[in-house]
Design an enzyme around this catalytic site. Structure first.
Site, PDB file in Angstrom:
ATOM      1  N   GLU A 148       1.675  -0.394  -5.435  1.00  0.00           N
ATOM      2  CA  GLU A 148      -0.080   0.702  -5.387  1.00  0.00           C
ATOM      3  C   GLU A 148       0.492   2.203  -5.757  1.00  0.00           C
ATOM      4  O   GLU A 148       1.124   2.307  -4.535  1.00  0.00           O
ATOM      5  CB  GLU A 148      -0.968   0.346  -4.686  1.00  0.00           C
ATOM      6  CG  GLU A 148      -1.670   1.583  -4.447  1.00  0.00           C
ATOM      7  CD  GLU A 148      -2.430   1.905  -3.401  1.00  0.00           C
ATOM      8  OE1 GLU A 148      -4.018   2.237  -3.187  1.00  0.00           O
ATOM      9  OE2 GLU A 148      -2.123   2.331  -2.181  1.00  0.00           O
ATOM     10  N   ASP A 200       0.691  -1.546   0.024  1.00  0.00           N
ATOM     11  CA  ASP A 200       0.122  -0.204   0.075  1.00  0.00           C
ATOM     12  C   ASP A 200       1.145   1.555  -0.109  1.00  0.00           C
ATOM     13  O   ASP A 200       2.200   1.156   0.863  1.00  0.00           O
ATOM     14  CB  ASP A 200      -0.648  -0.107   0.992  1.00  0.00           C
ATOM     15  CG  ASP A 200      -1.691   1.481   1.315  1.00  0.00           C
ATOM     16  OD1 ASP A 200      -2.445   1.757   0.650  1.00  0.00           O
ATOM     17  OD2 ASP A 200      -1.257   2.079   2.592  1.00  0.00           O
TER      18      ASP A 200
END
Length: 683
Positions: free
Chosen positions: A397, A342
């Protein structure tokens, strides 16, 4: 030739510059990253015995039980001048188990067993108590603790639990073979129930896994597993990095979930949050030893203004040990098959992507704004994981478009296997929000779907959890809005809005799947057009769970139209399993016709035809194809079982004509109704 040997050569050109010659002016910056990476690897090899030993920090730090029942507890807290282990086992008495500090700032205490039984009972509370140089006494949860729980009757803060169950989990299934085509089902355990409460690991195992398998996905991405104090943070405010969320159940119940998934042939990926940490002090890492800079950068550099959280100092030895060991821990202890990292953009840039628009100019990726420490950490993490676990999958990401993100570290890349195609869902939402169907530009749609870096694999998706959150809308809600409340029953008339919504929902997802990448992702519930948005209980909604759940009942109800979208998604995933287009070369697009709203391309030995026109159907439309021979329909979005109108006779075969059309050697003629997509197999 090893990376070290290559880098030492004066005229060495990183492999990434050969893949993309436009990067050659930035070769010095790329080589500098490689030099930094090489330096870390050399020091880890010399001082720690290599990745294997260095990344097993969880076997040295935290509380570890020896074969004879003794417990050794170690903690890195360099700022503390005194420390002791306290808990229910010693009546929270700071004088009973004092710790000793070494020259590296590591505290240690040895707690002998009693008759071969650990002195600290299983499932009891503990803390580390420390004294700062200023004389302040502070109590903290151990940084490497493997379980924390919350008792709201006592405090909002979490308690550290010594977790040492007498019966260890017995694994039954080996991890499945690494999928060549990655189809990810993104899921959150807590919302995976119909009811207005927090779901459990066991419920997910018993009720949701079979849905995922039946749909045809081959991987699960589990969100919000790392322990987080604030449920509404969606798991992105991690407090205990080695703990798994206790609100869903026990560690063994998560192991059972993963074990069962493996038995079904499903890969399981963890949504790992190393981009930042919760700023909580009492139950987090913030101010752990009383200093501002134990695990994090000091001052403003160590704080994320937008996320209101702390930022790791990736260039510190013990922080690197902590984070690399965290990854290793989840691979070994829970047998995850990989990670979705993330917030990678935040890790790679000093500005963290805040208020920054990336134009795609290469100077943005190799200048002073790049956080080399964060980039090198990601290189080390990927290098370690792929060396120790060749079958692992790592996904990044990143919104910046960093070149080389998914190229091997030894080539000058950062080492991920896949990157998320974050521009694709933005494009679809923008089209639905701002343009009439008549104004959709087929060329722009195709460009966005195929705009990816050479030799860097991409995971395409039409929507993820981001689009489901309150403040945004899912594709289904953008398409059908309030009529989802009144006209999704087969007992009601099929309105133009619902008809359009069902048709475009299928076409958008199919085009994204076929054209958008080398992997595909779906957030749970979106496969059937889940109604409403996702909103966790918080003060702003009176702590309601009404929107923090998945309404499986609507797709299970044969009287509702959600079943049509679900059946289509199932057919789409199983067709990919059969033909493997995600692992095939990028598509050749032969047709992008703006006036007719038609798109056609070849991929995976399939011919794909899309008619996005709102009203115009075409008979005997010529579609160019490179392959001569007979074609038959493999997938048709207009089938009745998908909520369509059955306008196409699927018993018909299509035979190519040996005349060039749209730059292809042959053509076929098809009937393609409005708002319909066909996938034809070549016999």
């Amino acid at each position: 030739m090893s990376p070290t040997e290559m880098i030492s050569q004066e005229n060495y050109e990183p492999g990434i510059c050969k893949i993309d010659p436009w990067l050659k002016p930035f070769a010095p910056a790329i080589k500098r990253r490689l030099e930094s990476y090489k330096k870390w690897v050399k020091e880890i090899n010399q001082n720690e015995g290599g990745y294997d030993k260095f990344s097993r920090g969880y076997e040295r730090f935290g509380l570890n039980v020896l074969p004879n029942g003794d417990i050794i507890y170690r903690e890195w807290a360099p700022n503390a001048v005194a420390a002791s282990l306290i808990g229910e086992f010693n009546d929270w008495d700071r004088s009973k188990h004092p710790m000793k500090k070494d020259s590296f700032g590591v505290w240690e205490v040895h707690i002998p067993a009693k008759n071969g039984i650990p002195t600290i009972p299983h499932n009891t509370k503990i803390k580390i108590s420390m004294t700062t140089p200023e004389g302040e006494c502070i109590d903290r949860l151990p940084a490497w603790i493997k379980r924390v729980t919350q008792d709201l009757n006592v405090s909002l803060a979490y308690d550290a639990i010594f977790w040492n169950p007498p019966q260890k989990y017995q694994w039954k299934n080996n991890s499945p073979k690494k999928p060549t085509s990655l189809r990810i089902y993104e899921a959150h355990v807590g919302i995976s129930t119909n009811e207005g409460r927090v779901g459990t690991y066991n419920e997910f195992t018993d009720n949701v896994l079979k849905r995922i398998k039946d749909l045809g996905y081959n991987a699960i991405q589990l969100m919000a597993i790392m322990e987080h104090a604030y449920y509404a943070s969606f798991g992105y405010q991690v407090t205990s990095f080695f703990g798994v969320s206790s609100r869903y159940g026990t560690p063994e119940e998560l192991m059972r979930l993963i074990d069962t998934a493996h038995g079904m042939g499903l890969y399981v990926l963890l949504d790992v949050v190393h981009s930042h940490a919760c700023k909580n002090v009492l139950d987090g890492l913030n101010m752990f030893d009383g200093s501002d800079h134990c695990y994090f950068h000091e001052g403003g550099k160590g704080r994320h203004d937008l996320w209101d959280s702390r930022l790791f100092n990736y260039g510190h030895w013990e922080v690197l040990r902590f984070l690399l060991s965290n990854l290793r821990f989840f691979m070994e202890e829970y047998r995850f098959d990989g990670f979705r990292f993330d917030g990678v953009t935040s890790m790679m840039y000093h500005h963290h992507g805040i208020g920054t628009g990336f134009s795609g100019g290469y100077h943005e990726y190799f200048g002073d704004t790049v956080d080399e420490g964060g980039v090198v950490y990601l290189m080390l993490a990927n290098d370690m994981l792929h060396k120790l676990y060749p079958r692992i999958i790592t996904v990044s990401e990143d919104v910046s478009g960093m070149p080389g993100l998914c190229l091997p570290v030894e080539e000058g890349g950062i080492g991920f296997d896949y990157r998320l195609a974050m521009a694709i869902p933005d494009m679809w939402i923008k089209l639905l929000k701002e343009q009439r169907d008549d104004d959709w530009d087929m060329g722009n749609i195709c460009w966005t779907l195929t705009n990816r870096r050479h030799m860097e694999k991409t995971i395409a998706y039409a929507e993820s959890h981001d689009q489901a959150l309150v403040g945004d809308k899912t594709l289904a809600f953008w398409l059908m809005d309030k009529e989802m409340y009144t006209h999704m029953s087969d007992m009601t008339p099929l309105t133009p809005i619902i008809d359009r919504g069902l048709a475009l929902h299928k076409m958008i997802r199919l085009l994204t799947h076929g054209l958008g990448g080398e992997g595909y992702l779906n957030f749970e519930g979106n496969e059937f057009g889940h109604p409403e948005w996702l909103d966790f209980p918080r003060a702003g909604n009176n702590n309601s769970f009404h929107y923090a759940r998945r309404q499986w009942n609507v797709v299970d109800d044969d009287l509702l139209r959600y079943k049509y979208l679900n059946e289509f998604d199932k057919a789409m995933q199983h067709l990919e399993e059969q033909y493997g287009w995600l692992s095939s070369p990028q598509a050749y697009i032969s047709l992008k016709h703006n006036e007719n709203k038609l798109v056609a391309f070849e991929r995976g030995n399939l011919l794909w035809i899309f008619n996005f026109h709102p009203t115009q159907s075409f008979a005997d439309y010529k579609i160019g194809t490179e392959w001569a021979g007979k074609y038959s329909i493999a997938l048709n979005t207009d089938r009745k079982i998908f909520g369509g109108h059955d306008r196409i006779d699927e018993s018909i075969s299509y035979h190519s004509q040996p005349h060039e059309w749209d730059g292809r050697k042959n053509y076929i003629q098809v009937y393609i109704p409005c708002r319909v997509a066909l996938v034809l197999s070549h016999c």
